[in-house]
Design a protein around this motif. Structure first.
Motif, PDB file in Angstrom:
ATOM      1  N   GLY A 136       0.867  -1.355   0.072  1.00 40.52           N
ATOM      2  CA  GLY A 136      -0.078  -0.082  -0.102  1.00 40.52           C
ATOM      3  C   GLY A 136       0.684   1.273  -0.046  1.00 40.52           C
ATOM      4  N   SER A 137       1.992   0.957   0.432  1.00 34.19           N
ATOM      5  CA  SER A 137       2.960   2.247   0.342  1.00 34.19           C
ATOM      6  C   SER A 137       3.223   2.880  -1.028  1.00 34.19           C
ATOM      7  CB  SER A 137       4.293   2.017   0.896  1.00 34.19           C
ATOM      8  OG  SER A 137       4.468   1.559   2.166  1.00 34.19           O
ATOM      9  N   LYS A 138       3.213   4.130  -1.221  1.00 34.02           N
ATOM     10  CA  LYS A 138       3.445   4.854  -2.622  1.00 34.02           C
ATOM     11  C   LYS A 138       4.919   5.218  -2.562  1.00 34.02           C
ATOM     12  CE  LYS A 138      -1.011   5.364  -3.278  1.00 34.02           C
ATOM     13  NZ  LYS A 138      -1.810   4.408  -3.431  1.00 34.02           N
ATOM     14  N   VAL A 139       5.497   5.011  -3.911  1.00 37.12           N
ATOM     15  CA  VAL A 139       6.805   5.374  -4.223  1.00 37.12           C
ATOM     16  C   VAL A 139       6.959   5.969  -5.512  1.00 37.12           C
ATOM     17  CG1 VAL A 139       9.216   4.119  -4.823  1.00 37.12           C
ATOM     18  CG2 VAL A 139       7.587   2.998  -2.979  1.00 37.12           C
ATOM     19  N   LYS A 140       7.887   7.006  -5.437  1.00 41.76           N
ATOM     20  CA  LYS A 140       8.166   7.863  -6.606  1.00 41.76           C
ATOM     21  C   LYS A 140       9.337   7.355  -7.229  1.00 41.76           C
ATOM     22  CE  LYS A 140       5.469  12.081  -5.717  1.00 41.76           C
ATOM     23  NZ  LYS A 140       5.780  13.755  -5.515  1.00 41.76           N
ATOM     24  N   LEU A 141       9.113   6.996  -8.721  1.00 40.01           N
ATOM     25  CA  LEU A 141      10.358   6.584  -9.341  1.00 40.01           C
ATOM     26  C   LEU A 141      10.728   7.764 -10.348  1.00 40.01           C
ATOM     27  CD1 LEU A 141       9.925   2.611  -9.741  1.00 40.01           C
ATOM     28  CD2 LEU A 141      11.217   3.879  -7.807  1.00 40.01           C
ATOM     29  N   VAL A 142      11.944   7.810 -10.713  1.00 41.87           N
ATOM     30  CA  VAL A 142      12.283   8.993 -11.577  1.00 41.87           C
ATOM     31  C   VAL A 142      13.221   8.273 -12.614  1.00 41.87           C
ATOM     32  CG1 VAL A 142      13.584  11.122 -12.001  1.00 41.87           C
ATOM     33  CG2 VAL A 142      12.266  10.571  -9.717  1.00 41.87           C
TER      34      VAL A 142
END
Length: 508
Positions: free
Chosen positions: A216-222
């Motif tokens: 459920g965690s949100k992760v920003k990938l670049v």
């Protein structure tokens, strides 16, 4: 008295002679039946092995062919002595439309689409790898083969600075590590075919622990070129037993190459995260097909070429080395069984003929009396044939029970020897995706199978279940009649020259 009745009477009266003939025929029938049974069992084992292991064919850009062409072009140009002028080829994407078309083949029981790239993150940190004192920041240490087909100098720099490898798949269960048991979901769920258009990811336990991530965690990938930033949701956490490390003396450590920093997503999401290097939604790095039988590899390739695969640019790399190694021992046993049948049949005809000729000489007076009474030589031959046939039927009947035991012992001994020879120093390199071959069809609901590269030591087949089948008995019966017939026919050469008067007058 008919020749059949005389045959039965002769068998009863001449017990010692017929016991010898019985032993000879019993040995022949057992060895021949063993050969037939081992051949049948070998075919069945090969069939089961093919169904179990399957075969993998990877559809991807032929980088080796492109590099050879580049090398030839450079050597023939005016810059042949200036290596810096050589242009390294860039991988061409595989058409998703063509890949899907090939997947409809009747030979395909599962398939997987793969996209890979490297990314960074705005919010989480990679699992750090230690570096050696000799590590250098020099571009000379950049790898030449990057995920997603990135091979130019700029992308090499991006790779060195990237923290994560993003692997896009059609179905995470189809990934090699999950299929082989090197990785397993410990929390949440796996990625399925329904997640193709979603931004869901799987992260490794160590990475999740270091960054306090949970389902459920949100992760920003670049993207590595920093042109694309996307937020992903963790739907599963997996554990990997892969202890491989990119750490090598004298080379710069790359966090993205750590197995703990591998993140799984859909192949569409991975394509998007390539940033400016993205080839669009209708492109993938490779397609892996899992065939229902290694014997269909050539037929599958021919069909794929008809569906638009460009041989000059792409390759259909078949990985059936593991099947070939696995199947080698039982193929050798099958070959030995063929030789056993041939040798025993020929030797049986020779030995039986010699013995029958010898016994026929002892019955010279009997032959002379019968011929003088008007019995034809043909009926005499039928009598001798019927005698051998009756004894052969008894031997055949007993061999039905004993032949299976003998065949099993012979097969076990031969197979153990062949397996030891095959196992000695044989580790099959799986060049390209498909390290362990396709699944048996039940693992991935019609899709998937392992992908990726691996060096796996294949377990060869070291057991074989030999059973006497009705077909084996039919073949034995037919061959037995042929052996007895030929032995009797060869014996007729001596009978045909007999004359009743000469036989009776020459008797002491």
């Amino acid at each position: 008295m008919s020749f059949l009745k005389r045959g039965f009477t002769s068998i009863i009266k001449r017990k010692s002679r017929n016991i010898i003939l019985f032993v000879i025929l019993f040995v022949i029938t057992n060895l021949v039946l063993s050969g037939f049974s081992m051949k049948s069992a070998s075919k069945e084992s090969a069939k089961l092995a093919r169904q179990k292991l399957g075969a993998t064919v990877t559809y991807e850009y032929d980088m080796q062919k492109a590099m050879n062409a580049s090398r030839e072009e450079t050597s023939s140009s005016s810059y042949s002595n200036d290596k810096s002028k050589r242009t390294m080829p860039k991988s061409e994407p595989v058409s998703l439309e063509t890949a899907k078309s090939i997947a409809t083949s009747k030979y395909v029981q599962g398939y997987n689409f793969v996209n890979s790239t490297v990314v960074n993150s705005d919010g989480i940190n990679p699992v750090e790898e230690t570096t050696t004192d000799d590590s250098s920041d020099s571009d000379d240490n950049a790898p030449s083969d990057m995920p997603g087909g990135m091979k130019d100098e700029g992308n090499s720099k991006n790779m060195i600075s990237a923290d994560f490898t993003l692997k896009g798949v059609l179905n995470s269960d189809s990934d090699e590590d999950f299929y082989n048991g090197n990785s397993e979901i410990t929390d949440g769920r796996a990625l399925s075919d329904d997640d193709i258009d979603s931004n869901y990811i799987l992260v490794e336990e160590e990475l999740a622990y270091d960054n306090n991530l949970s389902v459920g965690s949100k992760v920003k990938l670049v993207s590595s070129d920093e042109t694309v930033t996307t937020e992903f949701e963790v739907v599963g956490i997996y554990n990997t037993s892969d202890t491989s490390s990119s750490s090598q003396p004298g080379r710069q450590m790359m966090n993205a190459m750590s197995p703990y920093n591998k993140i799984y997503c859909s192949y569409k999401a991975a394509q998007t995260m390539k940033g400016d290097n993205s080839e669009g939604d209708d492109a993938i790095d490779s397609a892996i097909y899992y065939l229902n039988d290694p014997e269909n590899i050539d037929a599958f390739k021919a069909e794929a070429l008809k569906k638009g695969v460009d041989e000059d640019t792409y390759k259909l790399d078949a990985n059936d080395d593991e099947y070939q190694q696995m199947i080698q021992p039982i193929e050798n046993v099958a070959s030995v069984s063929d030789k056993v049948v041939i040798i025993v049949a020929v030797a049986g005809i020779v030995v039986l003929t010699l013995v029958v000729v010898l016994f026929t000489k002892e019955r010279t007076y009997e032959i002379g009396v019968l011929l003088s009474l008007g019995e034809s030589k043909f009926k005499l031959l039928l009598q001798f044939f019927s005698e051998l046939l009756i004894i052969g039927v008894v031997a055949f009947g007993i061999s039905i029970f004993s032949g299976n035991v003998i065949a099993q012992k012979m097969a076990d001994s031969l197979l153990a020897n062949e397996a030891n020879v095959t196992e000695t120093g044989k580790t099959v390199p799986s060049n390209g995706p498909g390290g362990q071959g396709g699944p048996g069809g039940q693992q991935f609901s019609g899709k998937g199978g392992p992908d990726g590269q691996s060096n796996s030591k294949v377990e060869t087949i070291d057991t074989i279940d030999v059973k006497v089948t009705g077909n084996d008995l039919a073949k034995l019966a037919g061959l037995g009649v042929v052996i007895i017939f030929l032995s009797t026919a060869l014996t007729s050469v001596s009978i045909m020259r007999y004359k009743p008067k000469d036989i009776l007058t020459s008797r002491d």
